[in-house]
Design a protein around this motif. Structure first.
Motif, PDB file in Angstrom:
ATOM      1  N   GLU A  93      85.712 -46.575  25.224  1.00 22.31           N
ATOM      2  CA  GLU A  93      86.626 -47.589  24.418  1.00 22.31           C
ATOM      3  C   GLU A  93      87.733 -48.422  25.440  1.00 22.31           C
ATOM      4  OE1 GLU A  93      88.982 -46.103  21.185  1.00 22.31           O
ATOM      5  OE2 GLU A  93      87.238 -45.398  20.255  1.00 22.31           O
ATOM      6  N   HIS A  94      87.226 -49.830  25.499  1.00 22.40           N
ATOM      7  CA  HIS A  94      87.877 -50.384  26.542  1.00 22.40           C
ATOM      8  C   HIS A  94      88.440 -51.674  25.882  1.00 22.40           C
ATOM      9  CE1 HIS A  94      88.060 -52.695  30.291  1.00 22.40           C
ATOM     10  NE2 HIS A  94      87.279 -53.721  29.873  1.00 22.40           N
ATOM     11  N   HIS A  95      89.634 -51.986  26.587  1.00 19.32           N
ATOM     12  CA  HIS A  95      90.337 -53.162  26.067  1.00 19.32           C
ATOM     13  C   HIS A  95      90.085 -54.462  27.161  1.00 19.32           C
ATOM     14  CE1 HIS A  95      94.055 -55.917  25.307  1.00 19.32           C
ATOM     15  NE2 HIS A  95      93.657 -55.442  23.862  1.00 19.32           N
ATOM     16  N   TYR A  96      89.161 -55.369  26.660  1.00 20.91           N
ATOM     17  CA  TYR A  96      88.677 -56.294  27.372  1.00 20.91           C
ATOM     18  C   TYR A  96      89.412 -57.821  27.139  1.00 20.91           C
ATOM     19  CZ  TYR A  96      85.466 -59.707  29.555  1.00 20.91           C
ATOM     20  OH  TYR A  96      85.097 -60.688  30.606  1.00 20.91           O
ATOM     21  N   THR A  97      89.787 -58.379  28.481  1.00 21.35           N
ATOM     22  CA  THR A  97      90.377 -59.738  28.277  1.00 21.35           C
ATOM     23  C   THR A  97      89.292 -60.703  28.606  1.00 21.35           C
ATOM     24  OG1 THR A  97      92.432 -58.782  28.871  1.00 21.35           O
ATOM     25  CG2 THR A  97      92.221 -61.369  29.147  1.00 21.35           C
ATOM     26  N   TYR A  98      89.124 -61.551  27.827  1.00 21.45           N
ATOM     27  CA  TYR A  98      87.977 -62.889  27.939  1.00 21.45           C
ATOM     28  C   TYR A  98      88.393 -63.730  28.947  1.00 21.45           C
ATOM     29  CZ  TYR A  98      85.285 -60.574  24.133  1.00 21.45           C
ATOM     30  OH  TYR A  98      84.711 -59.765  23.334  1.00 21.45           O
ATOM     31  N   PRO A  99      87.647 -64.574  29.684  1.00 22.49           N
ATOM     32  CA  PRO A  99      87.912 -65.468  30.585  1.00 22.49           C
ATOM     33  C   PRO A  99      88.913 -66.523  29.758  1.00 22.49           C
ATOM     34  CG  PRO A  99      85.778 -65.027  30.732  1.00 22.49           C
ATOM     35  CD  PRO A  99      86.090 -64.276  29.657  1.00 22.49           C
ATOM     36  N   THR A 100      88.574 -66.900  28.372  1.00 21.35           N
ATOM     37  CA  THR A 100      89.355 -67.680  27.653  1.00 21.35           C
ATOM     38  C   THR A 100      90.677 -67.328  27.361  1.00 21.35           C
ATOM     39  OG1 THR A 100      88.537 -66.713  25.783  1.00 21.35           O
ATOM     40  CG2 THR A 100      87.430 -68.727  26.567  1.00 21.35           C
ATOM     41  N   GLY A 101      90.956 -66.011  27.669  1.00 21.55           N
ATOM     42  CA  GLY A 101      92.488 -65.331  27.452  1.00 21.55           C
ATOM     43  C   GLY A 101      92.377 -64.543  26.053  1.00 21.55           C
ATOM     44  N   GLY A 102      91.391 -64.538  25.279  1.00 19.04           N
ATOM     45  CA  GLY A 102      91.429 -63.829  24.171  1.00 19.04           C
ATOM     46  C   GLY A 102      91.310 -62.313  24.534  1.00 19.04           C
ATOM     47  N   THR A 103      91.612 -61.495  23.922  1.00 16.01           N
ATOM     48  CA  THR A 103      91.597 -60.042  24.123  1.00 16.01           C
ATOM     49  C   THR A 103      90.639 -59.362  22.852  1.00 16.01           C
ATOM     50  OG1 THR A 103      93.562 -59.117  23.193  1.00 16.01           O
ATOM     51  CG2 THR A 103      93.252 -59.767  25.537  1.00 16.01           C
ATOM     52  N   SER A 104      90.042 -58.305  23.165  1.00 11.91           N
ATOM     53  CA  SER A 104      89.491 -57.312  21.857  1.00 11.91           C
ATOM     54  C   SER A 104      89.221 -55.984  22.731  1.00 11.91           C
ATOM     55  CB  SER A 104      88.422 -57.829  21.315  1.00 11.91           C
ATOM     56  OG  SER A 104      87.163 -57.886  22.443  1.00 11.91           O
ATOM     57  N   TRP A 105      89.468 -54.775  21.659  1.00 11.66           N
ATOM     58  CA  TRP A 105      89.056 -53.771  21.924  1.00 11.66           C
ATOM     59  C   TRP A 105      87.515 -53.416  21.470  1.00 11.66           C
ATOM     60  CZ3 TRP A 105      91.336 -49.607  24.015  1.00 11.66           C
ATOM     61  CH2 TRP A 105      92.765 -49.600  24.262  1.00 11.66           C
ATOM     62  N   LEU A 106      86.650 -52.972  22.481  1.00 18.24           N
ATOM     63  CA  LEU A 106      85.196 -52.796  22.367  1.00 18.24           C
ATOM     64  C   LEU A 106      84.868 -51.197  22.523  1.00 18.24           C
ATOM     65  CD1 LEU A 106      83.822 -55.593  24.716  1.00 18.24           C
ATOM     66  CD2 LEU A 106      84.384 -55.609  22.260  1.00 18.24           C
ATOM     67  N   GLU A 107      84.168 -50.589  21.733  1.00 15.54           N
ATOM     68  CA  GLU A 107      83.637 -49.245  21.800  1.00 15.54           C
ATOM     69  C   GLU A 107      82.019 -49.325  22.422  1.00 15.54           C
ATOM     70  OE1 GLU A 107      83.242 -45.505  18.985  1.00 15.54           O
ATOM     71  OE2 GLU A 107      81.692 -47.011  18.609  1.00 15.54           O
ATOM     72  N   MET A 108      82.055 -48.856  23.642  1.00 13.30           N
ATOM     73  CA  MET A 108      80.906 -48.978  24.564  1.00 13.30           C
ATOM     74  C   MET A 108      80.132 -47.691  24.843  1.00 13.30           C
ATOM     75  SD  MET A 108      82.131 -51.576  27.390  1.00 13.30           S
ATOM     76  CE  MET A 108      80.572 -52.447  27.813  1.00 13.30           C
ATOM     77  N   ARG A 109      78.868 -47.615  24.397  1.00 13.43           N
ATOM     78  CA  ARG A 109      78.061 -46.361  24.707  1.00 13.43           C
ATOM     79  C   ARG A 109      76.741 -47.029  25.466  1.00 13.43           C
ATOM     80  NH1 ARG A 109      75.611 -45.179  19.575  1.00 13.43           N
ATOM     81  NH2 ARG A 109      76.625 -47.379  18.733  1.00 13.43           N
ATOM     82  N   ALA A 110      76.646 -46.321  26.751  1.00 11.55           N
ATOM     83  CA  ALA A 110      75.668 -46.708  27.955  1.00 11.55           C
ATOM     84  C   ALA A 110      74.487 -45.307  27.929  1.00 11.55           C
ATOM     85  CB  ALA A 110      76.217 -47.040  29.021  1.00 11.55           C
ATOM     86  N   PHE A 111      73.327 -45.760  27.971  1.00 11.45           N
ATOM     87  CA  PHE A 111      72.348 -44.813  27.932  1.00 11.45           C
ATOM     88  C   PHE A 111      71.376 -45.123  29.232  1.00 11.45           C
ATOM     89  CE2 PHE A 111      73.706 -45.053  23.808  1.00 11.45           C
ATOM     90  CZ  PHE A 111      74.021 -43.817  23.130  1.00 11.45           C
TER      91      PHE A 111
END
Length: 903
Positions: free
Chosen positions: A712-730
């Motif tokens: 679970e990652h809190h990402y800041t977009y280049p535009t300045g906006g942010t969001s929490w993302l749940e990521m699953r990598a295989f």
């Protein structure tokens, strides 16, 4: 048993070499990697060689040895520097570098040793693979002959027409009689066809090894014959030995220290001006394992020599040398009789003198042998026929020979003719001239058998035609995507090429309980009907059985073929087939299709025609399967894209270099960019700041450990906006498959819930309200801290089960409490009050309220509620009741007294 036999073959192949004397040591000391690779090389059929260790000790198989030739084949078990110091230098560079570029350079350096193999296979290069050791450093190089590097139908770009040039060269030299002129013309033509800046032919003096005769000037501009002289070749090191072993010297740039060194030899085999040329190719001509001559071609600038250029230079040198030898022989034959006899007896070519006889009684012309040399007798396998009639000994020779003899004898003009002699079963090249003395005119013939050369040239012409057709076929079907169109175009080209009445692909289909040959889009020559239609397989049982075995079926004449049954002959007659060649295509033991070319008249099919038809069938079916696979792939990709785009969750694939391969619609919608804007770019470019973040660590871990990882990652977009993302990598074969979704609303809800719980707890603490949660199926009960405090327990002192809960209820209230709990499980609401006994023996009164939660089947699964300490309230109520009771007693007593007083 087969594996043991193979191991024995490998052991036998290694036995002749004293490996203990090499850098590899005894075979018993070899590590598993070296033994395995050596066995692999020795067992495979394609040419392969393993170069091992710092000195590049060579282990190669029979195919490689055959390509090297008898002289170079002795290199087995020797280090590469014994073959060439220059090649050894390139090997060491490739071994230490281990890059694709250095390995390719080593394969190129081996080209002069293997050029005959490469040019015959139509391949441009050898493949070279480094063999890593346990520490990752290269221990050796595995070199193999790779035919796929340049397809059989793909001519090398920029390479002259080798066959056409050699035919023109042979024709030009055949008309010349002066050795110097032959050298000048030959080098001039080679110079032109290779577009070189210099070409020169040098003979090596057979009497004095190590000395060369200076040639006529080979420069393409203003060739001027030079006076023959001799020059010492000097000590040319490995270059001299390599030429003596039949290996060409191909140097891209003499100023490049990594090139094959020419040493002194490169400067003396041509004009001193040669020093100004940077690219040099020297090819040897060997006779009886002796260096007879060399051809040197130069460019002023660096030049990458191709296999075809080496082949052209070598074959031109051979033809020039043979023509020089022939010219000198012919010149010598014109000398006086005394000198003629010595030459006559010693020359390698067949030589004879013969004279014309009067017409025979049957009216046929005839000649009589005067003399013939031993070489001619050996050539034809005959005794000395001097004094005997040619006609009597060779009655089946064609009259064209006698026409030639008469013309030379009558006109005095010599001729050179190449013609097949059917009675002898060979092709002869014969020079015939008139020789005169004071008494008579006779004919002198110098001949040599050129069967191999002429037939090789015929094979080359046929092969060129075959390659040209296959190239045309490949070009025609390559862009096609419809399997039926592929087969249609292939049959049109096939029928036209073979000149047959019909050609078709027949697909095998099963319908109505029977197998059918189904023909569509067949070829029909003008004036012939199409054979499109359906044909019962059962009408051709023997034919089908043969084709099922994967064997091509060729019938020259249907009516006379002993293999075919009478019913099959009748079936073929019905469809107008008198001869045919069929090539089956079998998959998983099942006949799936066949390619047929046929005529309404008998035809003698040659092996070459059948081989070409098999090649056409294989290539076409490969294109059909490719088209079907591409259709299936496109359909699969369409379905996959539809599934991916239908997902509500974002999805993407990233390759091992972290470049984005694809993303679905949900991902693109979340990002706000199109697939074309991000595809092919690295993840770090598209999403700045992630490379050294926990996302980058996640990706690298998945690739390194090949395990799925969630984040679970809190990402800041280049535009300045942010969001929490749940990521699953295989891990996937391409690299990574990543699922992600925006969980910002969930995170906000969780935070709001935590705040609400915090506020509730504060309210509970202030109001003294305790809560509990009973999971009915597991009997687990969770208590709030307020509940534990209310019951006089420290945290962790109360067990977490239903039994622990009811054990604290006062024994007098237990039956009623459990009954109320059971009623609550039935009607859904709990309302009760009972006493609880604390660990210190004190008792409190608890007011309990709760709600039951049910599953989809209506079963009670959870009871959640609150508990309030009402001890003080119950004590106050009891005190009030006691006071009321006491007051009532006083009133009653007062009334009694009043009653008594009234009385």
């Amino acid at each position: 048993m087969h594996a043991l036999a193979e191991l024995q073959d490998v052991a036998d192949a290694l036995e002749p070499v004293d490996w203990a004397a090499t850098e590899l040591g005894p075979v018993s000391d070899w590590d598993l990697r070296l033994r395995t690779l050596a066995g692999l090389v020795l067992r495979q059929s394609a040419p392969a060689c393993l170069f091992w260790g710092a000195r590049g000790t060579m282990i190669f198989n029979g195919a490689w040895k055959e390509a090297l030739g008898p002289l170079q084949a002795a290199a087995f078990g020797r280090s590469v520097d014994t073959a060439s110091e220059g090649v050894a230098h390139v090997y060491r560079t490739a071994l230490s570098g281990g890059t694709d570029e250095t390995c390719l350079a080593f394969a190129d350096a081996l080209m002069p040793m293997m050029w005959r193999l490469l040019v015959d296979a139509g391949s441009a290069r050898l493949s070279c693979i480094p063999v890593p050791g346990a520490d990752g450093a290269a221990m050796g190089l595995l070199v193999q002959h790779s035919i796929e590097r340049r397809g059989a139908t793909e001519p090398a770009t920029g390479v002259p027409d080798r066959v056409g040039f050699l035919l023109r060269l042979s024709d030009a030299l055949r008309r010349l009689n002066d050795p110097e002129r032959i050298q000048t013309v030959g080098t001039h033509m080679l110079d032109e066809v290779l577009r070189a800046d210099w070409a020169t032919f040098t003979e090596i003096d057979p009497e004095e090894a190590g000395r060369a005769k200076a040639p006529p000037d080979g420069r393409a501009v203003s060739p001027t014959p030079a006076v023959l002289a001799s020059h010492d070749l000097g000590d040319a090191g490995s270059a001299w030995r390599m030429l003596g072993e039949g290996m060409p010297l191909a140097v891209r740039d003499v100023r490049d220290p990594s090139g094959v060194p020419l040493g002194a030899l490169g400067d003396v085999v041509a004009d001193p001006d040669l020093a100004s040329f940077r690219a040099r190719l020297t090819v040897p001509v060997l006779r009886s394992d002796r260096l007879a001559s060399v051809m040197t071609v130069c460019f002023e600038d660096p030049h990458d020599w191709s296999v075809d250029e080496i082949a052209i230079a070598h074959e031109a040198a051979v033809r020039i040398w043979e023509s020089v030898e022939r010219a000198r022989a012919e010149s010598s034959l014109r000398l006086n009789e005394a000198r003629h006899r010595a030459l006559f007896e010693s020359i390698d070519e067949g030589v004879c003198l013969y004279e014309r006889l009067p017409l025979r009684p049957d009216g046929l012309r005839d000649y009589r042998y005067i003399n013939m040399n031993p070489a001619m007798q050996e050539m034809f396998g005959i005794p000395d026929l001097s004094g005997q009639s040619i006609r009597d000994n060779f009655p089946d020779e064609i009259e064209a020979w006698y026409d030639d003899y008469d013309r030379v004898l009558d006109t005095g003009e010599p001729i050179r003719v190449v013609r097949e002699s059917d009675p002898q079963g060979m092709v002869l090249e014969m020079f015939v001239t008139r020789v005169e003395d004071q008494s008579r005119k006779v004919l002198l013939a110098v001949m040599q058998e050129v069967t191999a050369r002429v037939r090789a040239e015929a094979v080359l012409r046929a092969e060129e035609a075959r390659k040209a057709f296959l190239l045309r076929l490949s070009d025609a079907i390559r862009p096609l995507r419809d399997p039926r169109e592929v087969m249609h175009v292939a049959t049109q080209l096939t029928g036209a090429h073979f000149g047959t009445a019909n050609a078709e692909f027949a697909m095998i289909e099963h319908q109505d309980g029977e197998d059918w040959y189904v023909v569509e889009g067949s070829y029909a020559a003008p004036g012939h009907a199409s054979v499109d239609g359906r044909y019962r397989v059962a009408d051709f049982p023997g034919v089908t059985d043969t084709l099922l075995g994967g064997e091509s079926l060729v019938v020259h004449e249907v009516a006379a073929d002993p293999f075919l049954t009478e019913d099959e002959k009748a079936s073929y007659k019905t469809i107008g087939v008198a001869s045919f060649a069929q090539v089956p295509l079998v998959a998983d033991g099942r006949l799936v299709a066949l390619l047929t070319a046929h005529d309404p008249e008998p035809r003698d099919w040659t092996d070459d025609e059948v081989a070409l038809l098999e090649d056409i069938a294989g290539r076409t079916w490969g294109a059909v399967e490719r088209a079907r696979a591409e259709d299936a792939l496109r359909e699969s990709e369409r379905r996959l894209r539809k599934v991916l785009d239908g997902m509500g969750e974002a999805f993407g694939i990233i390759d091992r270099d972290f470049r984005i391969i694809t993303q679905n619609k949900a991902a693109l919608d979340l990002d706000g960019r199109s697939l074309d804007e991000i595809r092919g770019r690295t993840h770090w470019e598209v999403y700045p700041g992630t490379e050294h973040s926990e996302v980058g660590a996640l990706y690298r871990r998945v690739l390194a450990e090949q395990v799925p990882v969630t984040l679970e990652h809190h990402y800041t977009y280049p535009t300045g906006g942010t969001s929490w993302l749940e990521m699953r990598a295989f891990p996937v074969p391409e690299g990574l498959a990543v699922f992600w979704r925006d969980i910002t609303p969930r995170k906000k809800a969780e935070e709001a819930l935590r705040q609400s719980e915090r506020r509730l707890r504060m309210a509970q603490k202030a109001a003294g309200v305790a809560t509990f949660d009973w999971e009915i199926g597991s009997h687990a009960v969770r208590w709030s801290p307020e509940a534990l405090s209310m019951m006089g327990l420290r945290p962790g002192a109360l067990g977490g089960t239903y039994e622990d809960w009811i054990a604290m209820i006062h024994p007098d209230d237990l039956s009623r409490a459990t009954q109320e709990i059971e009623w609550a499980l039935e009607d859904g609401e709990l309302e009760g009050e009972w006493r609880i006994v604390r660990p210190d023996g004190s008792t409190i009164s608890a007011l309990v309220r709760g709600t039951v939660e049910r599953d989809d089947q209506g079963r009670a699964v959870r009871l959640t509620g609150a508990q309030l300490d009402v001890t003080d309230m119950r004590l106050s109520e009891e005190l009030t009741r006691l006071r009321i009771d006491h007051l009532s007693d006083l009133i009653d007593e007062f009334r009694r007294r009043l009653d008594k007083g009234s009385a």
